[in-house]
Design a protein around this motif. Structure first.
Motif, PDB file in Angstrom:
ATOM      1  N   ILE A 181       0.241   0.624   3.858  1.00 37.97           N
ATOM      2  CA  ILE A 181       1.210   0.956   2.859  1.00 37.97           C
ATOM      3  C   ILE A 181       0.646   0.687   1.583  1.00 37.97           C
ATOM      4  O   ILE A 181       0.345  -0.453   1.409  1.00 37.97           O
ATOM      5  N   ASN A 182       0.573   1.525   0.733  1.00 35.82           N
ATOM      6  CA  ASN A 182       0.032   1.388  -0.555  1.00 35.82           C
ATOM      7  C   ASN A 182       1.079   1.606  -1.726  1.00 35.82           C
ATOM      8  O   ASN A 182       1.505   2.721  -1.749  1.00 35.82           O
ATOM      9  N   LEU A 183       1.489   0.692  -2.654  1.00 39.20           N
ATOM     10  CA  LEU A 183       2.297   0.903  -3.743  1.00 39.20           C
ATOM     11  C   LEU A 183       1.653   0.940  -4.951  1.00 39.20           C
ATOM     12  O   LEU A 183       1.066  -0.388  -5.294  1.00 39.20           O
ATOM     13  N   VAL A 184       1.688   1.722  -5.820  1.00 39.68           N
ATOM     14  CA  VAL A 184       0.846   1.314  -7.167  1.00 39.68           C
ATOM     15  C   VAL A 184       1.406   0.396  -7.929  1.00 39.68           C
ATOM     16  O   VAL A 184       2.787   0.335  -8.283  1.00 39.68           O
ATOM     17  N   VAL A 185       0.640  -0.447  -8.409  1.00 44.94           N
ATOM     18  CA  VAL A 185       1.175  -1.608  -9.551  1.00 44.94           C
ATOM     19  C   VAL A 185       0.910  -1.014 -10.940  1.00 44.94           C
ATOM     20  O   VAL A 185      -0.408  -0.767 -11.341  1.00 44.94           O
ATOM     21  N   THR A 226       6.463 -10.552  -3.004  1.00 47.59           N
ATOM     22  CA  THR A 226       6.877  -9.301  -2.144  1.00 47.59           C
ATOM     23  C   THR A 226       7.434  -9.654  -0.908  1.00 47.59           C
ATOM     24  O   THR A 226       7.519 -10.955  -0.412  1.00 47.59           O
ATOM     25  N   THR A 227       8.003  -9.023  -0.277  1.00 48.59           N
ATOM     26  CA  THR A 227       8.594  -9.369   1.312  1.00 48.59           C
ATOM     27  C   THR A 227       8.117  -7.938   2.003  1.00 48.59           C
ATOM     28  O   THR A 227       7.843  -7.157   1.693  1.00 48.59           O
ATOM     29  N   GLY A 228       8.183  -8.534   3.368  1.00 46.77           N
ATOM     30  CA  GLY A 228       7.748  -7.324   4.228  1.00 46.77           C
ATOM     31  C   GLY A 228       6.665  -7.855   5.173  1.00 46.77           C
ATOM     32  O   GLY A 228       5.738  -8.720   4.407  1.00 46.77           O
ATOM     33  N   ALA A 229       6.646  -7.624   6.295  1.00 46.54           N
ATOM     34  CA  ALA A 229       5.441  -8.157   7.188  1.00 46.54           C
ATOM     35  C   ALA A 229       4.198  -7.907   6.839  1.00 46.54           C
ATOM     36  O   ALA A 229       3.890  -6.731   6.273  1.00 46.54           O
ATOM     37  N   ASN A 230       2.912  -8.711   7.017  1.00 48.21           N
ATOM     38  CA  ASN A 230       1.564  -8.170   6.905  1.00 48.21           C
ATOM     39  C   ASN A 230       1.080  -7.543   5.384  1.00 48.21           C
ATOM     40  O   ASN A 230       0.437  -6.687   5.235  1.00 48.21           O
ATOM     41  N   TYR A 231       1.534  -8.435   4.614  1.00 48.94           N
ATOM     42  CA  TYR A 231       1.068  -8.118   3.151  1.00 48.94           C
ATOM     43  C   TYR A 231      -0.363  -8.418   2.881  1.00 48.94           C
ATOM     44  O   TYR A 231      -0.664  -9.584   3.437  1.00 48.94           O
ATOM     45  N   GLN A 232      -1.133  -7.521   2.368  1.00 51.22           N
ATOM     46  CA  GLN A 232      -2.560  -7.737   2.178  1.00 51.22           C
ATOM     47  C   GLN A 232      -3.023  -8.178   0.822  1.00 51.22           C
ATOM     48  O   GLN A 232      -4.340  -8.448   0.887  1.00 51.22           O
ATOM     49  N   GLY A 233      -2.212  -8.211  -0.073  1.00 50.06           N
ATOM     50  CA  GLY A 233      -2.579  -8.481  -1.357  1.00 50.06           C
ATOM     51  C   GLY A 233      -2.747  -7.143  -2.365  1.00 50.06           C
ATOM     52  O   GLY A 233      -2.534  -6.060  -1.699  1.00 50.06           O
ATOM     53  N   VAL A 234      -3.345  -7.206  -3.273  1.00 47.54           N
ATOM     54  CA  VAL A 234      -3.411  -6.007  -4.229  1.00 47.54           C
ATOM     55  C   VAL A 234      -5.096  -5.702  -4.334  1.00 47.54           C
ATOM     56  O   VAL A 234      -5.801  -6.440  -4.364  1.00 47.54           O
ATOM     57  N   GLN A 261      -7.786  -2.470  -5.250  1.00 51.39           N
ATOM     58  CA  GLN A 261      -8.082  -1.038  -6.168  1.00 51.39           C
ATOM     59  C   GLN A 261      -8.328   0.014  -5.257  1.00 51.39           C
ATOM     60  O   GLN A 261      -8.625  -0.028  -4.066  1.00 51.39           O
ATOM     61  N   ASP A 262      -7.596   1.074  -5.811  1.00 44.88           N
ATOM     62  CA  ASP A 262      -7.476   2.229  -4.679  1.00 44.88           C
ATOM     63  C   ASP A 262      -8.083   3.360  -5.273  1.00 44.88           C
ATOM     64  O   ASP A 262      -7.551   4.043  -6.457  1.00 44.88           O
ATOM     65  N   ALA A 263      -9.121   3.975  -4.845  1.00 46.70           N
ATOM     66  CA  ALA A 263      -9.749   5.056  -5.280  1.00 46.70           C
ATOM     67  C   ALA A 263      -8.870   6.282  -5.429  1.00 46.70           C
ATOM     68  O   ALA A 263      -8.994   7.166  -6.370  1.00 46.70           O
ATOM     69  N   ASP A 264      -8.354   6.552  -4.186  1.00 43.91           N
ATOM     70  CA  ASP A 264      -7.487   7.835  -4.090  1.00 43.91           C
ATOM     71  C   ASP A 264      -6.160   7.817  -5.275  1.00 43.91           C
ATOM     72  O   ASP A 264      -6.002   8.820  -5.819  1.00 43.91           O
ATOM     73  N   LEU A 265      -5.566   6.728  -5.207  1.00 42.08           N
ATOM     74  CA  LEU A 265      -4.473   6.556  -6.433  1.00 42.08           C
ATOM     75  C   LEU A 265      -4.747   6.242  -7.620  1.00 42.08           C
ATOM     76  O   LEU A 265      -3.947   6.220  -8.457  1.00 42.08           O
ATOM     77  N   LYS A 266      -6.197   6.118  -7.758  1.00 38.27           N
ATOM     78  CA  LYS A 266      -6.889   5.540  -8.991  1.00 38.27           C
ATOM     79  C   LYS A 266      -5.825   4.380  -9.842  1.00 38.27           C
ATOM     80  O   LYS A 266      -5.687   4.736 -11.016  1.00 38.27           O
ATOM     81  N   ALA A 267      -5.707   3.460  -9.072  1.00 38.38           N
ATOM     82  CA  ALA A 267      -4.895   2.379  -9.632  1.00 38.38           C
ATOM     83  C   ALA A 267      -4.995   1.000  -8.805  1.00 38.38           C
ATOM     84  O   ALA A 267      -5.343   1.289  -7.605  1.00 38.38           O
ATOM     85  N   ASN A 268      -4.553  -0.046  -9.272  1.00 39.51           N
ATOM     86  CA  ASN A 268      -4.425  -1.151  -8.428  1.00 39.51           C
ATOM     87  C   ASN A 268      -3.085  -0.995  -7.459  1.00 39.51           C
ATOM     88  O   ASN A 268      -2.123  -0.478  -7.661  1.00 39.51           O
TER      89      ASN A 268
END
Ligand code: HEC
Ligand code: HEC
Length: 340
Positions: free
Chosen positions: A248-252, A261-269, A271-278
């Motif tokens: 699950i990816n949310l643009v910052v 953040t809350t919610g299980a298995n947070y992986q940190g921030v 760079q996402d090539a497809d969404l062109k954002a952090n």
């Protein structure tokens, strides 16, 4: 004599306007361009023509237009009063007859890719489904995955569309966006054998789990603005597909920091090539029908109209032939503050 001349001059005018109710061109334009119809996917953004014929400046009468919409003579699906009312039709006629004719038809919304399989060619070029649903029918393939579809379900959705769609929305617990926007195809113009080619191709690419992600508006707090994301598999229990290995990816927004953040298995921030954002990233092993997860993301500043929080949910199973990863987009958070 003068009275007779008067009558001769004005009688045809009076009769003409009574038979063909005059519409409102501005209302027609608003309807054509708005979310309640999707005719433009086939007829062009301004009625210049595309997969379907041009309508702008053609001088079609209300009677001709009505006949074409209610009882199409070709492959176009038909529309009933609750989808496009007689008043709507009069408005569309007034709008198009006030436009200049197009010099030439516009391009199709989606062309047939080279080497397209037969089912895709039919969907794009013969019966036009993919002019609305996109070249790989993502929406119908997800709805098919949500209900464990067979050809019977699929054909009902096409041949009885306006009648059965509201019940389908209800089954999946979905709120209709506006009104039923797809027309109803005729069994004589679109034989079952042809529709079956589309069904078999869609099934061969792979039906999809129906995963939906919905963001709340940002809620301001002491140390930042909090967005809540609900991720749900809206499939039917016992019938719908399960998604596995989800990300699950949310643009910052640029310049904002993740405060919490809350919610299980947070992986940190990352760079996402497809969404062109952090993006802030979470992982989930599996999400079966009617299962959902809730996440929150607190940012140092709120997103704006141009960079509001949005995202994507990706999964690798069930595998589909369109690529190693399948994905559902998360629409931008609404800008209005959430009401309590
Ligand atoms: C799937 C593509 C498609 C969609 C969606 C579609 N049309 Fe059509 N339309 C066509 C095609 C193709 C024709 C030519 C006749 C036929 O095949 O039935 C046509 C014909 C027409 C005609 C007659 C044009 C003429 O030259 O006489 C009108 C009017 C029309 N459509 C209006 C609409 C309206 C209004 C909507 C939305 C409510 C709509 N169409 C949706 C493809 C489409
Ligand atoms: C005018 C654009 C348009 C065309 C053309 C069209 N559809 Fe749809 N279709 C929609 C929309 C929009 C929905 C969602 C319900 C609604 O508003 O009608 C939908 C719903 C469906 C559904 C029900 C599940 C779902 O995805 O919501 C199926 C199945 C489907 N379409 C298949 C087809 C097939 C097959 C064709 C071609 C024979 C086709 N559609 C042509 C716009 C279109």
């Amino acid at each position: 004599m003068r009275i007779l001349l008067f009558a001769l001059l004005f009688l045809p005018l009076a009769l003409g306007s009574a038979a063909a109710q005059t519409g409102n061109a501005q209302a027609g334009k608003t309807l054509w361009e708005g979310p309640a119809t999707q005719c433009r996917n086939c007829h062009g953004q301004n009625g210049e023509g595309a997969f379907g014929p041009d309508l702008a400046g053609r001088g079609l009468t209300v009677a001709q237009f009505t006949r074409a919409v209610r009882q199409p003579w070709g492959i176009m699906p038909g529309y009933i009063e609750s989808q496009i009312s007689d008043g709507d039709i009069a408005d569309l006629v007034a709008y198009f007859n006030g436009l200049k004719p197009a010099d030439r038809p516009g391009p199709w919304r989606f062309e047939v890719p080279q080497g397209a399989p037969r089912g895709q060619e039919v969907a794009l070029a013969t019966i036009g489904c993919a002019q609305c649903h996109g070249p790989i029918l993502n929406g119908p393939r997800a709805n098919a995955g949500a209900v464990g579809a067979d050809f019977r379900w699929f054909s009902t959705m096409v041949y009885d569309h306006a009648k059965v769609m509201p019940a389908h929305w209800k089954t999946l617990g979905e709120q209709p966006a506006v009104r039923v926007r797809m027309g109803t195809y005729s069994r004589t113009r679109l034989p079952e054998a042809v529709l079956m080619e589309v069904f078999n191709w869609a099934k061969d690419i792979g039906f999809r789990p129906d995963i939906q992600g919905r963001l709340s508006a940002g809620v301001p707090g002491a140390d930042g603005v909090t967005y809540t994301l609900n991720v749900e598999n809206i499939g039917l229990q016992g019938r719908g597909l399960t998604a596995e290995d989800l990300t699950i990816n949310l643009v910052v927004p640029a310049g904002a920091n993740v405060v919490r953040t809350t919610g299980a298995n947070y992986q940190g921030v990352r760079q996402d090539a497809d969404l062109k954002a952090n993006v802030a990233v979470w992982q989930v092993n599996r999400l079966g029908p009617k299962e959902h997860q809730t996440y929150t993301l607190t940012l140092s500043r709120a997103g704006t109209q141009s960079d509001n929080v949005r995202g994507a949910i990706r999964w690798t199973k069930p595998a589909v032939k369109t690529g190693p990863v399948d994905q559902a987009n998360i629409a931008p958070a609404p800008l209005a503050p959430a009401t309590q």
